[in-house]
Motif scaffolding. Structure first.
Motif, mmCIF file in Angstrom:
data_model
loop_
_atom_site.group_PDB
_atom_site.id
_atom_site.type_symbol
_atom_site.label_atom_id
_atom_site.label_comp_id
_atom_site.label_asym_id
_atom_site.label_seq_id
_atom_site.Cartn_x
_atom_site.Cartn_y
_atom_site.Cartn_z
ATOM 1 N N ASN A 1 0.701 -1.162 0.027
ATOM 2 C CA ASN A 1 -0.156 0.256 -0.091
ATOM 3 C C ASN A 1 0.751 1.112 0.025
ATOM 4 O O ASN A 1 0.566 2.256 0.732
ATOM 5 N N CYS A 2 2.162 1.422 -0.848
ATOM 6 C CA CYS A 2 2.845 2.554 -0.801
ATOM 7 C C CYS A 2 1.971 3.649 -1.722
ATOM 8 O O CYS A 2 1.253 3.195 -2.608
ATOM 9 N N ARG A 3 2.112 4.692 -1.316
ATOM 10 C CA ARG A 3 1.312 5.813 -2.096
ATOM 11 C C ARG A 3 2.077 7.189 -2.100
ATOM 12 O O ARG A 3 2.774 7.302 -1.044
ATOM 13 N N PRO A 4 1.850 7.896 -3.036
ATOM 14 C CA PRO A 4 2.297 9.362 -2.927
ATOM 15 C C PRO A 4 1.876 10.173 -1.774
ATOM 16 O O PRO A 4 0.712 9.751 -1.209
ATOM 17 N N GLU A 5 2.648 11.030 -1.387
ATOM 18 C CA GLU A 5 1.954 12.182 -0.353
ATOM 19 C C GLU A 5 0.394 12.711 -0.552
ATOM 20 O O GLU A 5 -0.343 12.677 0.098
ATOM 21 N N CYS A 6 0.049 12.835 -1.877
ATOM 22 C CA CYS A 6 -0.919 13.047 -2.063
ATOM 23 C C CYS A 6 -1.534 13.041 -3.674
ATOM 24 O O CYS A 6 -0.378 12.835 -4.550
ATOM 25 N N ILE A 7 -2.626 12.827 -3.780
ATOM 26 C CA ILE A 7 -3.250 12.761 -5.414
ATOM 27 C C ILE A 7 -4.008 13.889 -5.490
ATOM 28 O O ILE A 7 -3.980 14.500 -6.534
ATOM 29 N N ILE A 8 -4.767 14.355 -4.659
ATOM 30 C CA ILE A 8 -5.632 15.618 -4.831
ATOM 31 C C ILE A 8 -5.414 16.429 -3.567
ATOM 32 O O ILE A 8 -4.890 16.092 -2.505
ATOM 33 N N SER A 9 -5.626 17.777 -3.647
ATOM 34 C CA SER A 9 -5.258 18.802 -2.924
ATOM 35 C C SER A 9 -6.144 18.594 -1.484
ATOM 36 O O SER A 9 -5.508 18.939 -0.443
ATOM 37 N N ALA A 10 -7.297 17.713 -1.697
ATOM 38 C CA ALA A 10 -8.056 17.423 -0.273
ATOM 39 C C ALA A 10 -7.150 16.764 0.703
ATOM 40 O O ALA A 10 -7.359 16.815 1.969
ATOM 41 N N ALA B 1 -2.985 19.680 3.907
ATOM 42 C CA ALA B 1 -3.600 20.682 4.777
ATOM 43 C C ALA B 1 -4.207 22.034 3.923
ATOM 44 O O ALA B 1 -3.691 22.142 2.711
ATOM 45 N N SER B 2 -5.266 22.706 4.507
ATOM 46 C CA SER B 2 -6.029 23.477 3.614
ATOM 47 C C SER B 2 -5.068 24.761 3.096
ATOM 48 O O SER B 2 -5.493 25.365 1.965
ATOM 49 N N ASN B 3 -4.290 25.022 3.569
ATOM 50 C CA ASN B 3 -3.179 25.975 3.095
ATOM 51 C C ASN B 3 -2.010 25.592 2.240
ATOM 52 O O ASN B 3 -1.110 26.265 1.793
ATOM 53 N N LEU B 4 -2.028 24.359 1.669
ATOM 54 C CA LEU B 4 -1.344 23.677 0.851
ATOM 55 C C LEU B 4 -2.021 22.993 -0.460
ATOM 56 O O LEU B 4 -3.275 22.963 -0.327
ATOM 57 N N ALA B 5 -1.512 22.928 -1.595
ATOM 58 C CA ALA B 5 -2.258 22.241 -2.526
ATOM 59 C C ALA B 5 -1.215 21.062 -3.205
ATOM 60 O O ALA B 5 -0.072 20.859 -2.820
ATOM 61 N N CYS B 6 -1.879 20.150 -3.630
ATOM 62 C CA CYS B 6 -1.165 18.832 -4.288
ATOM 63 C C CYS B 6 -0.547 19.005 -5.484
ATOM 64 O O CYS B 6 -1.246 19.299 -6.473
ATOM 65 N N MET B 7 0.981 19.228 -5.514
ATOM 66 C CA MET B 7 1.568 19.538 -6.732
ATOM 67 C C MET B 7 2.594 18.499 -6.992
ATOM 68 O O MET B 7 3.365 18.249 -6.147
ATOM 69 N N ARG B 8 2.554 17.938 -8.289
ATOM 70 C CA ARG B 8 3.391 16.639 -8.298
ATOM 71 C C ARG B 8 3.629 15.701 -7.319
ATOM 72 O O ARG B 8 4.527 15.390 -6.881
ATOM 73 N N ASP C 1 2.901 24.628 -0.882
ATOM 74 C CA ASP C 1 2.587 26.090 -1.137
ATOM 75 C C ASP C 1 2.405 26.454 -2.457
ATOM 76 O O ASP C 1 3.310 26.494 -3.298
ATOM 77 N N PRO C 2 0.979 26.767 -3.086
ATOM 78 C CA PRO C 2 0.634 26.841 -4.135
ATOM 79 C C PRO C 2 1.010 28.367 -4.638
ATOM 80 O O PRO C 2 0.949 28.878 -5.670
ATOM 81 N N CYS C 3 1.509 29.280 -3.706
ATOM 82 C CA CYS C 3 1.726 30.768 -3.992
ATOM 83 C C CYS C 3 2.799 30.851 -4.988
ATOM 84 O O CYS C 3 2.744 31.797 -5.781
ATOM 85 N N PRO C 4 4.033 30.461 -4.691
ATOM 86 C CA PRO C 4 5.112 30.790 -5.679
ATOM 87 C C PRO C 4 4.685 30.964 -6.867
ATOM 88 O O PRO C 4 4.520 29.837 -7.476
ATOM 89 N N GLY C 5 4.919 31.838 -7.831
ATOM 90 C CA GLY C 5 4.677 32.172 -9.307
ATOM 91 C C GLY C 5 3.094 32.221 -9.584
ATOM 92 O O GLY C 5 2.880 32.483 -10.817
ATOM 93 N N SER C 6 2.240 32.487 -8.413
ATOM 94 C CA SER C 6 0.864 32.472 -8.819
ATOM 95 C C SER C 6 0.337 34.042 -9.093
ATOM 96 O O SER C 6 -0.485 34.160 -9.777
ATOM 97 N N CYS C 7 1.024 34.719 -8.211
ATOM 98 C CA CYS C 7 0.283 36.299 -8.253
ATOM 99 C C CYS C 7 1.658 37.128 -9.146
ATOM 100 O O CYS C 7 2.476 36.689 -9.394
ATOM 101 N N GLY C 8 0.835 38.167 -9.546
ATOM 102 C CA GLY C 8 1.626 39.002 -10.115
ATOM 103 C C GLY C 8 2.697 40.008 -9.170
ATOM 104 O O GLY C 8 2.748 40.020 -8.039
ATOM 105 N N ALA C 9 3.444 40.816 -9.944
ATOM 106 C CA ALA C 9 4.323 41.751 -9.091
ATOM 107 C C ALA C 9 3.633 42.790 -7.961
ATOM 108 O O ALA C 9 2.550 43.231 -8.240
#
Length: 105
Positions: A36-45, A48-55, A60-68
């Motif tokens: 039953n090995c698995r990645p840390e996450c498959i979906i953002s749910a 934690a609510s302040n993080l998103a599942c990326m790769r 933290d989904p913020c870096p690169g998301s917002c403008g200057a």
């Protein structure tokens, strides 16, 4: 005969032949116990609510998301971009200082 062919270990795992018996372990970066090995996450749910599942990692989904000059807050796994107090513009491209209010003459 190789006890690791076919692998009895399940997905995201590795098998080693230890004295004719299969020894299973999860691949680096994966959690759990074979089979039953698995990645840390498959979906953002799964994060934690302040993080998103990326790769397959909770990040933290913020870096690169917002403008200057914009501020980023994560709400329910989603980066929310806003211009700070006293600034205006499109928070996804560029925030700039609000021009001073000029009194009509």
């Amino acid at each position: 005969i190789n006890p690791c062919v076919p692998s009895p270990c399940g997905p995201y795992s590795q098998c080693r032949d230890i004295g004719g018996s299969p020894s299973c372990s999860c691949l680096p970066e994966y959690t759990g116990t074979p089979p039953n090995c698995r990645p840390e996450c498959i979906i953002s749910a799964e994060c934690a609510s302040n993080l998103a599942c990326m790769r397959e990692k909770c990040r933290d989904p913020c870096p690169g998301s917002c403008g200057a000059g914009a501020q980023c807050n994560v709400i329910n796994h989603t980066p929310i971009c806003t211009c700070p107090e006293g600034f205006t513009g499109d928070p996804f491209t560029n925030c700039f200082p609000k021009p001073p209010d000029v009194e009509p003459v």
